[in-house]
Design a protein around this motif. Structure first.
Motif, PDB file in Angstrom:
ATOM      1  N   GLN B  36       5.323 -13.953  -6.760  1.00  0.00           N
ATOM      2  CA  GLN B  36       6.985 -13.538  -6.973  1.00  0.00           C
ATOM      3  C   GLN B  36       7.159 -12.672  -5.802  1.00  0.00           C
ATOM      4  O   GLN B  36       6.420 -11.738  -5.504  1.00  0.00           O
ATOM      5  N   GLN B  37       8.099 -12.818  -4.884  1.00  0.00           N
ATOM      6  CA  GLN B  37       8.465 -11.998  -3.679  1.00  0.00           C
ATOM      7  C   GLN B  37       9.776 -11.312  -3.881  1.00  0.00           C
ATOM      8  O   GLN B  37      10.824 -12.281  -3.877  1.00  0.00           O
ATOM      9  N   THR B  38      10.083 -10.146  -3.937  1.00  0.00           N
ATOM     10  CA  THR B  38      11.400  -9.330  -3.858  1.00  0.00           C
ATOM     11  C   THR B  38      11.111  -8.560  -2.816  1.00  0.00           C
ATOM     12  O   THR B  38      10.115  -7.997  -2.381  1.00  0.00           O
ATOM     13  N   PRO B  39      12.511  -7.891  -2.418  1.00  0.00           N
ATOM     14  CA  PRO B  39      12.439  -6.905  -1.294  1.00  0.00           C
ATOM     15  C   PRO B  39      11.850  -5.709  -1.475  1.00  0.00           C
ATOM     16  O   PRO B  39      11.183  -4.899  -0.797  1.00  0.00           O
ATOM     17  N   GLY B  40      11.991  -5.364  -2.883  1.00  0.00           N
ATOM     18  CA  GLY B  40      11.219  -3.938  -3.321  1.00  0.00           C
ATOM     19  C   GLY B  40       9.787  -3.990  -3.379  1.00  0.00           C
ATOM     20  O   GLY B  40       9.112  -2.925  -3.311  1.00  0.00           O
ATOM     21  N   GLN B  41       9.479  -5.064  -4.146  1.00  0.00           N
ATOM     22  CA  GLN B  41       7.998  -5.250  -4.523  1.00  0.00           C
ATOM     23  C   GLN B  41       7.131  -5.901  -3.521  1.00  0.00           C
ATOM     24  O   GLN B  41       5.914  -6.018  -3.838  1.00  0.00           O
ATOM     25  N   GLY B  42       7.559  -6.691  -2.583  1.00  0.00           N
ATOM     26  CA  GLY B  42       6.717  -7.331  -1.763  1.00  0.00           C
ATOM     27  C   GLY B  42       6.350  -8.626  -2.682  1.00  0.00           C
ATOM     28  O   GLY B  42       6.974  -9.130  -3.379  1.00  0.00           O
ATOM     29  N   LEU B  43       5.019  -9.327  -2.007  1.00  0.00           N
ATOM     30  CA  LEU B  43       4.482 -10.321  -2.805  1.00  0.00           C
ATOM     31  C   LEU B  43       3.471  -9.854  -3.928  1.00  0.00           C
ATOM     32  O   LEU B  43       2.578  -9.100  -3.574  1.00  0.00           O
ATOM     33  N   GLN B  44       3.765 -10.535  -4.902  1.00  0.00           N
ATOM     34  CA  GLN B  44       3.032  -9.848  -6.252  1.00  0.00           C
ATOM     35  C   GLN B  44       2.506 -11.356  -6.953  1.00  0.00           C
ATOM     36  O   GLN B  44       3.283 -12.152  -7.047  1.00  0.00           O
ATOM     37  N   PHE B  45       1.110 -11.272  -7.244  1.00  0.00           N
ATOM     38  CA  PHE B  45       0.232 -12.367  -7.833  1.00  0.00           C
ATOM     39  C   PHE B  45       0.615 -12.439  -9.029  1.00  0.00           C
ATOM     40  O   PHE B  45       0.816 -11.526  -9.937  1.00  0.00           O
TER      41      PHE B  45
END
Lengths: 109, 112
Positions: B36-45
């Motif tokens: 999942q990629q969001t502006p606040g959290q970046g790329l998360q597995f």
């Protein structure tokens, strides 16, 4: 705790001005370290995979190096088309891939 | 050689609905992972599958689930959608451990 940290967050370069991006990591087991380039609205584009300390790989104006604690992505004589976000990721022994927050590079003509 | 293919590319859902995203890996690749990629959290597995078995999962609630089929194609499902689930969902495939991991273009999910 496993961690991947990229610096700087943003980098503004003049065309032809070489620079380096840093990716430092603390992981319990490393299967590989990956560098990607991501353009807005697109998926990450593969650049390099590094497996062991001392390894180096080159592609056009980019060169990636790896030590036991960090990796560098060197950009030599960048052009405006090199503007993108550069992501570093490490694959752990349990196959999980952890990403850094990225470095956004802007190259001005 | 075809790359990683994700469908749909864009979708809009309403809070409370569920969504299924699809990923076709590169031919011969048996490992598929989701992020999942969001502006606040970046790329998360999110999770990783190999030969239809989930080998690892990230720190996401149980509303996020996935599966892999015998032909290595994978789906991920998000139930009871929340506004915060709006993100770019990326799928990646890998031939085997340590090899290059290739990403698809992603599925843009907007929850309204």
């Amino acid at each position: 705790e496993d961690q991947v940290t990229q610096s700087p967050e943003a980098l503004r370069l003049q065309e032809g001005e070489s620079s380096s991006l840093n990716c430092s990591y603390t992981v319990s087991g490393l299967r590989g370290l990956f560098w990607y380039r991501q353009d807005p609205g697109k998926g990450p584009e593969f650049l390099f995979t590094l497996y062991s300390a001392g390894e180096e790989k080159e592609k056009e104006r980019l060169k990636a190096t790896l030590t036991k604690k960090e990796s560098f992505l060197h950009i030599t004589a960048p052009k405006p088309e090199d503007s993108a976000t550069y992501l570093c990721a490490v694959q752990h022994n349990d196959y999980k891939l952890s990403f850094g927050a990225g470095t956004t590079v802007t190259v001005r003509a | 050689k075809a790359g990683v293919t994700q469908t749909p590319r864009y979708l809009i859902k309403t809070r409370g609905q569920q969504v299924t995203l699809s990923c076709s890996p590169i031919s011969g690749h048996r490992s598929v992972s989701w992020y999942q990629q969001t502006p606040g959290q970046g790329l998360q597995f999110l999770f990783e599958y190999f030969s239809e078995t989930q080998r690892n999962k990230g720190n996401f609630p149980g509303r996020f689930s996935g599966r892999q089929f015998s032909n290595s194609r994978s789906e991920m499902n998000v139930s009871t959608l929340e506004l915060g689930d709006s993100a770019l969902y990326l799928c990646a495939s890998q031939q085997s451990s340590g090899n290059t991991i290739y990403f698809g273009e992603g599925s843009w999910l907007t929850v309204v």
